[in-house]
Structures are given as structure tokens and as C-alpha cells.
Scaffold this motif. Structure first.
Motif, mmCIF file in Angstrom:
data_model
loop_
_atom_site.group_PDB
_atom_site.id
_atom_site.type_symbol
_atom_site.label_atom_id
_atom_site.label_comp_id
_atom_site.label_asym_id
_atom_site.label_seq_id
_atom_site.Cartn_x
_atom_site.Cartn_y
_atom_site.Cartn_z
ATOM 1 N N ASP A 169 0.798 -1.223 0.000
ATOM 2 C CA ASP A 169 0.000 0.000 0.000
ATOM 3 C C ASP A 169 0.831 1.273 0.000
ATOM 4 O O ASP A 169 0.315 2.343 -0.288
ATOM 5 C CB ASP A 169 -0.927 -0.006 1.220
ATOM 6 N N GLN A 170 2.128 1.191 0.340
ATOM 7 C CA GLN A 170 2.933 2.403 0.446
ATOM 8 C C GLN A 170 3.651 2.773 -0.844
ATOM 9 O O GLN A 170 4.395 3.752 -0.869
ATOM 10 C CB GLN A 170 3.976 2.252 1.562
ATOM 11 N N VAL A 171 3.448 2.014 -1.918
ATOM 12 C CA VAL A 171 4.183 2.274 -3.154
ATOM 13 C C VAL A 171 3.961 3.692 -3.660
ATOM 14 O O VAL A 171 4.905 4.392 -4.044
ATOM 15 C CB VAL A 171 3.809 1.246 -4.243
ATOM 16 N N SER A 172 2.719 4.148 -3.674
ATOM 17 C CA SER A 172 2.431 5.491 -4.185
ATOM 18 C C SER A 172 3.107 6.553 -3.328
ATOM 19 O O SER A 172 3.610 7.559 -3.841
ATOM 20 C CB SER A 172 0.916 5.725 -4.228
ATOM 21 N N GLN A 173 3.127 6.337 -2.007
ATOM 22 C CA GLN A 173 3.783 7.284 -1.115
ATOM 23 C C GLN A 173 5.280 7.317 -1.387
ATOM 24 O O GLN A 173 5.895 8.389 -1.421
ATOM 25 C CB GLN A 173 3.529 6.898 0.334
ATOM 26 N N ILE A 174 5.891 6.158 -1.568
ATOM 27 C CA ILE A 174 7.329 6.093 -1.837
ATOM 28 C C ILE A 174 7.660 6.805 -3.141
ATOM 29 O O ILE A 174 8.618 7.588 -3.222
ATOM 30 C CB ILE A 174 7.787 4.621 -1.882
ATOM 31 N N GLU A 175 6.861 6.551 -4.169
ATOM 32 C CA GLU A 175 7.100 7.215 -5.449
ATOM 33 C C GLU A 175 6.935 8.722 -5.329
ATOM 34 O O GLU A 175 7.675 9.494 -5.949
ATOM 35 C CB GLU A 175 6.160 6.649 -6.514
ATOM 36 N N ALA A 176 5.971 9.161 -4.531
ATOM 37 C CA ALA A 176 5.763 10.591 -4.344
ATOM 38 C C ALA A 176 6.957 11.222 -3.644
ATOM 39 O O ALA A 176 7.427 12.295 -4.038
ATOM 40 C CB ALA A 176 4.483 10.840 -3.549
ATOM 41 N N ASP A 177 7.471 10.578 -2.602
ATOM 42 C CA ASP A 177 8.628 11.113 -1.890
ATOM 43 C C ASP A 177 9.843 11.199 -2.812
ATOM 44 O O ASP A 177 10.580 12.193 -2.802
ATOM 45 C CB ASP A 177 8.956 10.234 -0.681
ATOM 46 N N LEU A 178 10.081 10.161 -3.593
ATOM 47 C CA LEU A 178 11.202 10.175 -4.529
ATOM 48 C C LEU A 178 11.042 11.308 -5.539
ATOM 49 O O LEU A 178 11.978 12.068 -5.806
ATOM 50 C CB LEU A 178 11.306 8.833 -5.250
ATOM 51 N N ALA A 179 9.834 11.432 -6.095
ATOM 52 C CA ALA A 179 9.586 12.453 -7.108
ATOM 53 C C ALA A 179 9.747 13.854 -6.532
ATOM 54 O O ALA A 179 10.270 14.753 -7.202
ATOM 55 C CB ALA A 179 8.187 12.284 -7.701
#
Length: 469
Positions: A169-179
Motif C-alpha cells: 500500500d505504500q508504493v504510491s507514497q514512496i514514489e511521491a517522496d522520490l519524485a
């Protein structure tokens, strides 16, 4: 009420503190923080061809192209349309003219300001501390990427920064932080195994990599096309999810045949790559091709045994697209992000992965049915509805969570008459409920190694005592 934060306000930064770890920063966020003004002029200059494109920031945080008047929420989409390019990192492309710096630098100011508010708070929540830790780590990774010394880290270790064990479930959050920090992983952390090592790099580094590896992408800057997650639905199972991209056993086209057969015997392989260089796949040597070569020549070489029809696919290719090839050829070689041949996927690998996915799936199905049966023999429907506070009409509608709630009720548990500790039983059932959510949501990562044993032993316990219910 603020729609982005659900009305949550905090003395440590209010709305902006949720920009870190929640979603991707937008141009509107920069306006609301006062770091950018409506009407600000933007310019995208392509120095290679001597062409510049102009735009204006609107009051709604959109980028209006000049003179066409088209408006875009995404800086990257605006740059792509303006320049007619297929992929651009708009945050690094658009220069804020009056500030003489790129949108990316303004975005970093917002992140710095946000985390400073969190750090200055006298009473920090655990979540704030976690986000601050992630922020500092990514800021360090950004500095290394800009110095052309990108941090290399396994996907498993990368996920641990967010206290995640898998790409759930945290994939979108991780991608957002990286971006938000102008970072991406190379190769994509979604499309490889958990133990694959990736680089934390910037889009401009990827552009340089593409230029040196013969990528056909044309443009000043290469990056994922969508920088704000508008269309970011990515739930694919890729070829790279089955191959660690750690290299393949190979022989050269001029090697003796004995070298190939010895390597195959030592490693119990059915095929070897024939490489003339990291990206020079000449074909494969298989036991079938070896037999055919030896039948034609008494003294054969690898060159005589090459099967030139060996397939090579990029690591991020959908596995389903490759299944017909695997059915016919039984294996494919896999390219990493630099187009080097670094992996192999066989029909045995696919069968193993689907076995990993199917086994807990069927075990959970049996557990679901058994738990409903136990509940139905222990409590009446009125009791179940009261405990669950839901208008449940039949026992078939009970979820595993409902069953847990019913069985942890002291009166219901005593009716079972099982010589089992209620607390330990409910604790394990909660573990299994979480496992069920992961399996049923079809996350791309295998379940932990002990999962199958946990499910099997819990099912065995239910079968042992269900006759007492």
C-alpha cells in the motif's frame, strides 16, 4: 476543511507537513506557500537546438503555454506538449524567469520549509519523525545523484526507509517522496525483485545513460512521463519481478563446446547465453542445440551449437506478454536498464512464482470457510450482528475480520470449549487477516517464507478442534 489533509491541522506545520510522504508536490502548492506568484513567467530552453518555449503560471496553479493558451497541471506534461517530446522532466525544464531558477529548486525550498517546521516543533509525533528521517535520507541521495555518484541500494533496503516489507500500500507514497526530491530508481523498483540493487538517480542522469547505451529516446531530458501520478496505475507483474538482474552464466561465440556443457552440468542449467559483450547476445546454447551440433560434427564448437532465435526482453516487460514466448521457447533472456543482458526467466521460474501466489490463496480460501463454519456452530446470527455492529444476513457474508471479532468475544469463546489460549489464537488470527489482505490485493512480491507454514498450522488447529464446536 482542507481536501488534501482531511481537515487535519497541526501546530507543527498544518497542511504543508503532509506534503512529505503523502503525495507529489504541485505547482499550486508553491503558490499557496508564497514561493511562486500567479502570472510568473516560465521558460523551457532547449539549448541543443536553440529553441525556447514560454508559459505562465495561472492562479489555479496550472501552466499556460504561450501563445497557444493550453493549460496543464503537470509541468512535465506542459513541457512535453510545448516541445513535442515524448518524455521530459518539467520540474527541471521550466525556469522561473524572475527568480532565475528552475521549478525544481522552488519545490526543494517548499520541502525544506516544511521539514524545518516539523523539526522546530517541541512535541513531534512518530509519523513526523519518520517523515523527517526519510526527507534527510532522500536529500542526501539527491546530493549524491547530482554529484554523479548515485547511491546504490537493494529494493528491500529501500522499502525499509518507509518501514515497508513489500511493495504494497505504500508504493504510491514512496514514489511521491522520490519524485518530490527529483529522484527515481534505475531500474524501476516496481519492476524488479526485492533483492535487485537499484540506483537513486535523477532524470538527467538517465538521459546521459540513454545516450551512452544507444537508447532511441530523443530529447534533452528523459524521465517517466507522468510527474504527478495522475495516471499512475502500475500493478503489473514484470519479467524483472522474476529475475534479480544479477548477471547470467554465458560463453563466448568462439568458446569450446566443452566449456558450455561443463558450465551447464555444474550449474544444472538447460541453457547458456552466448555473448560477444554485455549487450551482444548472439543466441543460446541448449542441450538440444548441443546434440544437433555433435550429430553434424564430431568436433563441434559453441559457434556450431548456437541457437540464434533466443529471445531477449527488457526487464520491465509485462510477464503476460512474454508467456507465449516462454511456452514456445522455454526461456527468455532479460535486459537491465542499460540494455545489458543480466537475467534469464524460464518456464520453471514462472511455475514457481505462480505456485508461491496460488498456495496461500487456496489455503486462505479453506481458512475462510472453516472459520465461518466454526462461528456458525458457536453463535447465532443475532449475536454475530450485535458483535459486528453490521446488518449481516448470513454466515457466508462474514469476513475474516468479522470472524475474529466474534471469536475474541469472551462469551462466544467459552462456548467453543477449546483447550486453546484465546489471546494467542486471536493474535495469530490477526496476523493471518493481514496476510489475507496482502494476498488478495495481489501484491507483486512473494509472501514471507514462513507464511505458508503459518497458514497450514492454523488450519490444522482449526480442523483438530472444530468437532468440539
Amino acid at each position: 476543511m482542507d481536501s488534501e489533509t482531511g481537515g487535519r491541522e497541526s501546530e507543527t506545520g498544518g497542511r504543508t507537513m503532509y506534503l512529505i510522504g503523502g503525495r507529489r508536490v504541485t505547482v499550486l502548492d508553491l503558490l499557496q506557500a508564497g514561493l511562486l506568484q500567479a502570472g510568473a513567467k516560465l521558460r523551457f530552453h532547449r539549448s541543443r537546438i536553440g529553441v525556447a518555449y514560454d508559459a505562465t503560471v495561472t492562479e489555479k496553479g496550472r501552466i499556460r503555454l504561450e501563445p497557444e493558451g493550453e493549460e496543464f497541471r503537470s509541468p512535465s506534461r506542459a513541457a512535453m506538449v510545448a516541445a513535442g517530446m515524448r518524455a521530459v522532466d518539467g520540474w527541471r525544464a521550466w525556469l522561473v524567469v524572475d527568480q532565475e531558477r528552475f521549478l525544481d529548486a522552488v519545490r526543494q525550498d517548499l520541502l525544506d520549509r516544511t521539514i524545518s517546521k516539523v523539526a522546530a516543533a517541541t512535541h513531534q509525533r512518530n509519523e513526523d519523525i519518520k517523515r523527517q528521517r526519510v526527507y534527510e535520507r532522500l536529500k542526501q541521495a539527491r546530493r549524491r545523484a547530482e554529484a554523479h555518484d548515485p547511491e546504490r541500494i537493494s529494493v528491500r533496503e529501500l522499502l525499509k526507509l518507509w518501514e515497508a516489507a513489500d511493495r504494497g500500500d505504500q508504493v504510491s507514497q514512496i514514489e511521491a517522496d522520490l519524485a518530490n526530491h527529483g529522484l527515481l530508481t534505475s531500474p524501476s523498483f516496481r519492476a524488479v525483485t526485492l533483492d535487485t540493487v537499484v540506483s537513486l538517480t535523477t532524470p538527467s542522469d538517465e538521459a546521459e545513460r540513454s545516450a551512452t547505451t544507444g537508447d532511441t529516446e530523443i530529447g534533452d531530458i528523459r524521465v517517466v512521463e507522468n510527474d504527478e501520478g495522475d495516471d499512475d496505475l502500475n500493478v503489473r507483474l514484470t519479467v524483472g519481478n522474476l529475475s534479480p538482474l544479477a548477471g547470467v552464466e554465458s560463453v563466448g561465440p568462439n568458446s569450446p563446446l566443452e566449456e558450455a556443457t561443463t558450465k551447464m552440468l555444474l550449474n544444472d542449467y538447460s541453457q547458456l547465453a552466448v555473448l560477444s559483450g554485455p549487450r551482444g547476445l548472439r543466441g543460446a546454447v541448449t542441450w538440444r542445440s548441443v546434440a544437433q551440433a555433435m550429430q553434424q560434427k564430431s568436433v563441434a564448437s559453441v559457434a556450431d551449437a548456437i541457437d540464434p532465435q533466443a529471445e531477449v526482453v527488457p526487464y520491465d516487460r509485462d510477464l503476460f506478454q512474454v508467456l507465449p514466448i516462454l511456452q514456445q521457447r522455454e526461456f527468455v533472456f532479460v535486459q537491465d536498464e542499460t540494455k545489458a543482458v543480466k537475467g534469464i526467466v524460464t518456464t520453471a521460474d514462472v511455475a514457481h512464482r505462480y505456485g508461491e501466489m496460488a498456495t496461500p490463496f487456496f489455503q486462505l480460501g479453506e481458512l475462510d470457510q472453516t472459520l465461518r463454519w466454526v462461528v456458525s456452530r458457536t453463535a447465532d446470527m443475532e449475536t454475530v450482528q450485535t458483535i459486528c455492529s453490521r446488518p449481516i444476513e448470513s454466515f457466508d457474508q462474514l469476513t475474516m475480520g468479522h470472524c475474529k471479532r466474534v471469536l475474541e468475544n469472551k462469551e462466544v469463546w467459552e462456548r467453543l470449549g477449546w483447550p486453546v489460549d484465546r489471546s494467542a489464537f486471536i493474535s495469530r488470527l490477526e496476523e493471518i487477516r493481514l496476510i489475507r489482505n496482502q494476498v488478495m490485493h495481489f501484491h507483486p512480491d512473494p509472501v514471507p517464507e514462513d507464511t505458508v507454514d503459518k497458514l497450514r498450522m492454523f488450519t490444522s488447529l482449526l480442523h483438530r478442534y472444530r468437532g468440539l464446536a
